[in-house]
Design a protein around this motif. Structure first.
Motif, PDB file in Angstrom:
ATOM      1  N   LEU A 183       7.986   8.932   0.261  1.00 50.04           N
ATOM      2  CA  LEU A 183       9.282   8.304   0.521  1.00 50.04           C
ATOM      3  C   LEU A 183       9.242   6.887  -0.057  1.00 50.04           C
ATOM      4  CD1 LEU A 183      11.361   8.297   3.747  1.00 50.04           C
ATOM      5  CD2 LEU A 183      10.508   6.103   2.918  1.00 50.04           C
ATOM      6  N   VAL A 184      10.326   6.493  -0.718  1.00 48.35           N
ATOM      7  CA  VAL A 184      10.383   5.133  -1.263  1.00 48.35           C
ATOM      8  C   VAL A 184      11.557   4.394  -0.638  1.00 48.35           C
ATOM      9  CG1 VAL A 184      10.287   3.732  -3.350  1.00 48.35           C
ATOM     10  CG2 VAL A 184       9.598   6.140  -3.444  1.00 48.35           C
ATOM     11  N   GLY A 185      11.266   3.242  -0.039  1.00 47.22           N
ATOM     12  CA  GLY A 185      12.307   2.434   0.603  1.00 47.22           C
ATOM     13  C   GLY A 185      12.273   2.638   2.109  1.00 47.22           C
ATOM     14  N   THR A 186      11.759   1.629   2.832  1.00 48.32           N
ATOM     15  CA  THR A 186      11.551   1.811   4.270  1.00 48.32           C
ATOM     16  C   THR A 186      12.475   0.916   5.089  1.00 48.32           C
ATOM     17  OG1 THR A 186       9.778   0.182   4.361  1.00 48.32           O
ATOM     18  CG2 THR A 186       9.142   2.454   3.900  1.00 48.32           C
ATOM     19  N   GLY A 187      13.722   0.797   4.640  1.00 50.24           N
ATOM     20  CA  GLY A 187      14.730   0.073   5.426  1.00 50.24           C
ATOM     21  C   GLY A 187      15.190   0.930   6.603  1.00 50.24           C
ATOM     22  N   LYS A 188      16.444   0.711   6.991  1.00 53.13           N
ATOM     23  CA  LYS A 188      16.993   1.388   8.165  1.00 53.13           C
ATOM     24  C   LYS A 188      16.926   2.916   7.999  1.00 53.13           C
ATOM     25  CE  LYS A 188      20.766   0.133  11.238  1.00 53.13           C
ATOM     26  NZ  LYS A 188      22.061  -0.561  11.343  1.00 53.13           N
ATOM     27  N   LEU A 189      17.488   3.408   6.868  1.00 57.14           N
ATOM     28  CA  LEU A 189      17.526   4.852   6.655  1.00 57.14           C
ATOM     29  C   LEU A 189      16.120   5.412   6.437  1.00 57.14           C
ATOM     30  CD1 LEU A 189      19.100   7.467   6.232  1.00 57.14           C
ATOM     31  CD2 LEU A 189      19.253   6.887   3.814  1.00 57.14           C
ATOM     32  N   GLY A 190      15.329   4.714   5.603  1.00 60.88           N
ATOM     33  CA  GLY A 190      13.968   5.172   5.332  1.00 60.88           C
ATOM     34  C   GLY A 190      13.151   5.286   6.616  1.00 60.88           C
ATOM     35  N   SER A 191      13.310   4.295   7.488  1.00 60.57           N
ATOM     36  CA  SER A 191      12.583   4.329   8.762  1.00 60.57           C
ATOM     37  C   SER A 191      13.030   5.514   9.610  1.00 60.57           C
ATOM     38  CB  SER A 191      12.809   3.025   9.530  1.00 60.57           C
ATOM     39  OG  SER A 191      12.275   1.945   8.807  1.00 60.57           O
ATOM     40  N   ALA A 251       4.547   6.305   2.192  1.00 56.53           N
ATOM     41  CA  ALA A 251       5.810   5.576   2.114  1.00 56.53           C
ATOM     42  C   ALA A 251       5.566   4.299   1.336  1.00 56.53           C
ATOM     43  CB  ALA A 251       6.308   5.254   3.527  1.00 56.53           C
ATOM     44  N   PHE A 252       6.491   3.986   0.433  1.00 53.12           N
ATOM     45  CA  PHE A 252       6.310   2.792  -0.411  1.00 53.12           C
ATOM     46  C   PHE A 252       7.469   1.822  -0.237  1.00 53.12           C
ATOM     47  CE2 PHE A 252       4.190   6.332  -2.588  1.00 53.12           C
ATOM     48  CZ  PHE A 252       2.896   5.818  -2.674  1.00 53.12           C
ATOM     49  N   ASP A 253       7.143   0.550  -0.331  1.00 54.07           N
ATOM     50  CA  ASP A 253       8.189  -0.464  -0.289  1.00 54.07           C
ATOM     51  C   ASP A 253       7.800  -1.609  -1.214  1.00 54.07           C
ATOM     52  OD1 ASP A 253      10.559  -0.841   2.119  1.00 54.07           O
ATOM     53  OD2 ASP A 253      10.175  -2.509   0.746  1.00 54.07           O
ATOM     54  N   SER A 254       8.813  -2.291  -1.753  1.00 56.07           N
ATOM     55  CA  SER A 254       8.536  -3.427  -2.644  1.00 56.07           C
ATOM     56  C   SER A 254       8.387  -4.717  -1.830  1.00 56.07           C
ATOM     57  CB  SER A 254       9.663  -3.579  -3.668  1.00 56.07           C
ATOM     58  OG  SER A 254      10.879  -3.822  -2.998  1.00 56.07           O
ATOM     59  N   ASP A 255       8.770  -4.653  -0.552  1.00 55.19           N
ATOM     60  CA  ASP A 255       8.672  -5.828   0.318  1.00 55.19           C
ATOM     61  C   ASP A 255       7.238  -5.928   0.861  1.00 55.19           C
ATOM     62  OD1 ASP A 255       8.724  -7.700   2.326  1.00 55.19           O
ATOM     63  OD2 ASP A 255      10.528  -6.920   3.293  1.00 55.19           O
ATOM     64  N   GLU A 256       6.485  -6.890   0.294  1.00 55.34           N
ATOM     65  CA  GLU A 256       5.058  -6.982   0.621  1.00 55.34           C
ATOM     66  C   GLU A 256       4.825  -7.295   2.102  1.00 55.34           C
ATOM     67  OE1 GLU A 256       2.453  -6.208  -1.409  1.00 55.34           O
ATOM     68  OE2 GLU A 256       3.834  -5.700  -3.028  1.00 55.34           O
ATOM     69  N   LYS A 309       1.728   4.874   7.174  1.00 54.72           N
ATOM     70  CA  LYS A 309       1.474   3.488   6.801  1.00 54.72           C
ATOM     71  C   LYS A 309       2.221   3.157   5.514  1.00 54.72           C
ATOM     72  CE  LYS A 309      -2.579   1.262   5.797  1.00 54.72           C
ATOM     73  NZ  LYS A 309      -4.039   1.067   5.919  1.00 54.72           N
ATOM     74  N   ILE A 310       2.897   2.027   5.495  1.00 47.17           N
ATOM     75  CA  ILE A 310       3.670   1.632   4.311  1.00 47.17           C
ATOM     76  C   ILE A 310       2.734   1.014   3.274  1.00 47.17           C
ATOM     77  CG2 ILE A 310       5.538   0.176   3.449  1.00 47.17           C
ATOM     78  CD1 ILE A 310       6.740   0.319   6.320  1.00 47.17           C
ATOM     79  N   ASP A 311       2.873   1.543   2.058  1.00 53.45           N
ATOM     80  CA  ASP A 311       2.031   1.095   0.960  1.00 53.45           C
ATOM     81  C   ASP A 311       2.885   0.294  -0.032  1.00 53.45           C
ATOM     82  OD1 ASP A 311      -0.197   0.998  -0.809  1.00 53.45           O
ATOM     83  OD2 ASP A 311      -0.822   2.971  -0.078  1.00 53.45           O
ATOM     84  N   SER A 312       2.240  -0.517  -0.840  1.00 51.53           N
ATOM     85  CA  SER A 312       2.972  -1.288  -1.845  1.00 51.53           C
ATOM     86  C   SER A 312       3.451  -0.372  -2.959  1.00 51.53           C
ATOM     87  CB  SER A 312       2.075  -2.368  -2.447  1.00 51.53           C
ATOM     88  OG  SER A 312       2.697  -2.898  -3.603  1.00 51.53           O
ATOM     89  N   ILE A 313       4.651  -0.646  -3.449  1.00 53.99           N
ATOM     90  CA  ILE A 313       5.205   0.156  -4.537  1.00 53.99           C
ATOM     91  C   ILE A 313       4.333   0.032  -5.794  1.00 53.99           C
ATOM     92  CG2 ILE A 313       6.781  -1.553  -5.561  1.00 53.99           C
ATOM     93  CD1 ILE A 313       8.891   0.901  -5.298  1.00 53.99           C
ATOM     94  N   LYS A 314       3.538  -1.013  -5.832  1.00 52.67           N
ATOM     95  CA  LYS A 314       2.633  -1.194  -6.990  1.00 52.67           C
ATOM     96  C   LYS A 314       1.602  -0.065  -7.079  1.00 52.67           C
ATOM     97  CE  LYS A 314       2.900  -6.236  -6.785  1.00 52.67           C
ATOM     98  NZ  LYS A 314       2.266  -7.367  -6.083  1.00 52.67           N
ATOM     99  N   ASN A 315       1.294   0.542  -5.926  1.00 54.95           N
ATOM    100  CA  ASN A 315       0.295   1.621  -5.916  1.00 54.95           C
ATOM    101  C   ASN A 315       0.912   3.015  -6.065  1.00 54.95           C
ATOM    102  OD1 ASN A 315      -1.716  -0.306  -5.374  1.00 54.95           O
ATOM    103  ND2 ASN A 315      -1.234  -0.234  -3.182  1.00 54.95           N
ATOM    104  N   MET A 316       2.255   3.039  -6.164  1.00 52.73           N
ATOM    105  CA  MET A 316       2.976   4.316  -6.105  1.00 52.73           C
ATOM    106  C   MET A 316       2.529   5.307  -7.185  1.00 52.73           C
ATOM    107  SD  MET A 316       7.089   4.862  -5.902  1.00 52.73           S
ATOM    108  CE  MET A 316       7.503   4.703  -7.646  1.00 52.73           C
ATOM    109  N   LYS A 317       2.577   4.862  -8.434  1.00 49.16           N
ATOM    110  CA  LYS A 317       2.297   5.763  -9.552  1.00 49.16           C
ATOM    111  C   LYS A 317       0.875   6.335  -9.446  1.00 49.16           C
ATOM    112  CE  LYS A 317       2.976   6.119 -14.525  1.00 49.16           C
ATOM    113  NZ  LYS A 317       3.572   5.483 -15.711  1.00 49.16           N
ATOM    114  N   ARG A 318      -0.066   5.449  -9.176  1.00 46.32           N
ATOM    115  CA  ARG A 318      -1.462   5.872  -9.088  1.00 46.32           C
ATOM    116  C   ARG A 318      -1.654   6.934  -7.992  1.00 46.32           C
ATOM    117  NH1 ARG A 318      -5.031   4.264  -5.741  1.00 46.32           N
ATOM    118  NH2 ARG A 318      -3.981   2.338  -5.110  1.00 46.32           N
ATOM    119  N   ILE A 319      -1.062   6.677  -6.822  1.00 49.76           N
ATOM    120  CA  ILE A 319      -1.247   7.602  -5.692  1.00 49.76           C
ATOM    121  C   ILE A 319      -0.566   8.950  -5.955  1.00 49.76           C
ATOM    122  CG2 ILE A 319      -0.614   7.986  -3.262  1.00 49.76           C
ATOM    123  CD1 ILE A 319      -1.135   4.965  -2.800  1.00 49.76           C
ATOM    124  N   ILE A 320       0.660   8.917  -6.460  1.00 54.00           N
ATOM    125  CA  ILE A 320       1.373  10.175  -6.728  1.00 54.00           C
ATOM    126  C   ILE A 320       0.606  11.027  -7.727  1.00 54.00           C
ATOM    127  CG2 ILE A 320       3.447  11.154  -7.808  1.00 54.00           C
ATOM    128  CD1 ILE A 320       5.039   8.886  -6.499  1.00 54.00           C
TER     129      ILE A 320
END
Lengths: 214, 214
Positions: B94-102, B120-125, B136-147
């Motif tokens: 899941l990408v984006g952990t705001g209201k809907l993402g949560s 779950a990834f978010d750009s908000d560090e 656990k929310i991960d940084s979007i910077k790690n998204m490509k590698r993990i996927i």
């Protein structure tokens, strides 16, 4: 979220209406950022819609921008809200107050569209008279009379699948013109009734099926 | 719930898959009622699908009923689950952990489809390292590698609209093949990626627009 739209003989497509929704959302966002005037290029650049498409969509409804001058954001919002009809309050009904129906009755997001679930109906007489999310549950026996007398045009169906068709036909007989169907059942209704199907299960299964092919 | 499906050059349509979902749901309901064997007439009568359509759909996948004998309900469930791929576990992101993402991270309905939001990834560090719904929310910077390293094929997008396209393109670059998009934004992606759009706002606005015409 499975989707079936019958728009009958209307000359605008459901896709046009979806795009108007996007324009409205984007205009509101720009307004909140303090933007007063916007070009069709700027307004559409985040939407993956061409400026030409945007102007064409608006022209269907009388076109109210000035070429080379841009659009007044506030007026754009007013006009699109007026086209869509979200500038007036809509009283709607919900049928089926089980788990999903109860969640919908508690959903606060409807108010931003000036939508109010005014009546909820259930066939389970033991639920009648109880309240969910501030709405009193009424007997389905009173459904037709109330919808007619209150002139309600929009309904949400959150019944079990095996009664969804029967409920939908009754709603249409009562004067309902737009249905958002959460029951996992394909509805057969007259062409001039708009049916949108929301089916998270089949949506997820489609995603999985497609991912599996890879 | 606005819907756009690209199925590329596959010979089955997204509508077939939706119907398979319905058959599966109905078969499970029948099983829970103690039914062992069912005719195609009985299986389809609640679905507004013809028995012919049902047999045609199954025949696309090798057809496993016997004419005149009916379908073994348990086997039907197994076969459809196997066709759809819901008999195995799917780890998704899941990408984006705001209201809907949560809310989606807390949604318990995924498990019945053997779907698990694993990352779950978010750009908000400032959110990175925190947990939502046990993920656990991960940084979007790690998204490509993990996927890539986890070979994940399905993603949910619940970002703000202005970054949804960028996120979607990155997901596809990382190997994602199916996307359920909750951001109110039309995504442009390669033909071989399945995109389903869930947009409650534009759905409701379409209903209102249509009701207004009456």
């Amino acid at each position: 979220m499975n989707k079936k739209i019958n728009l009958g003989k209307k000359h605008f497509s459901s896709e046009t209406i979806k795009r108007l929704s996007l324009y409205l959302r984007n205009s509101k966002r720009l307004k909140s950022q303090g933007v007063d005037v916007i070009s069709s290029d700027k307004l559409t650049e985040l939407l993956n819609v061409t400026p030409e498409q945007f102007r064409k969509d608006l022209s269907c409804f009388g076109g109210f921008g000035k070429r080379g001058v841009g659009y007044n954001v506030e007026r754009l919002i007013d006009e699109i809200e007026s086209i869509l009809g979200v500038n007036q309050q809509w009283d709607i009904v919900l049928v089926g107050t089980g788990k999903l129906g109860s969640a919908l009755l508690g959903f606060e997001g409807f108010s931003q569209f000036n939508i109010k679930i005014k009546y909820a109906f259930d066939s389970d007489e033991s639920k009648v008279g109880k309240s969910r999310g501030g709405v009193k549950i009424d007997s389905i026996k009173n459904m037709k009379r109330i919808i007619k007398s209150e002139n309600i045009k929009i309904a949400l169906i959150s019944t079990p699948p095996d009664v969804a068709q029967e409920v939908a036909s009754k709603l249409v007989d009562s004067g309902i013109k737009s249905i958002l169907n959460f029951a996992p059942r394909i509805l057969n209704l007259p062409e001039d009734v708009l049916v949108s199907n929301v089916d998270m299960a089949s949506e997820l299964e489609s995603l999985i099926f497609f991912a599996k092919q890879k």
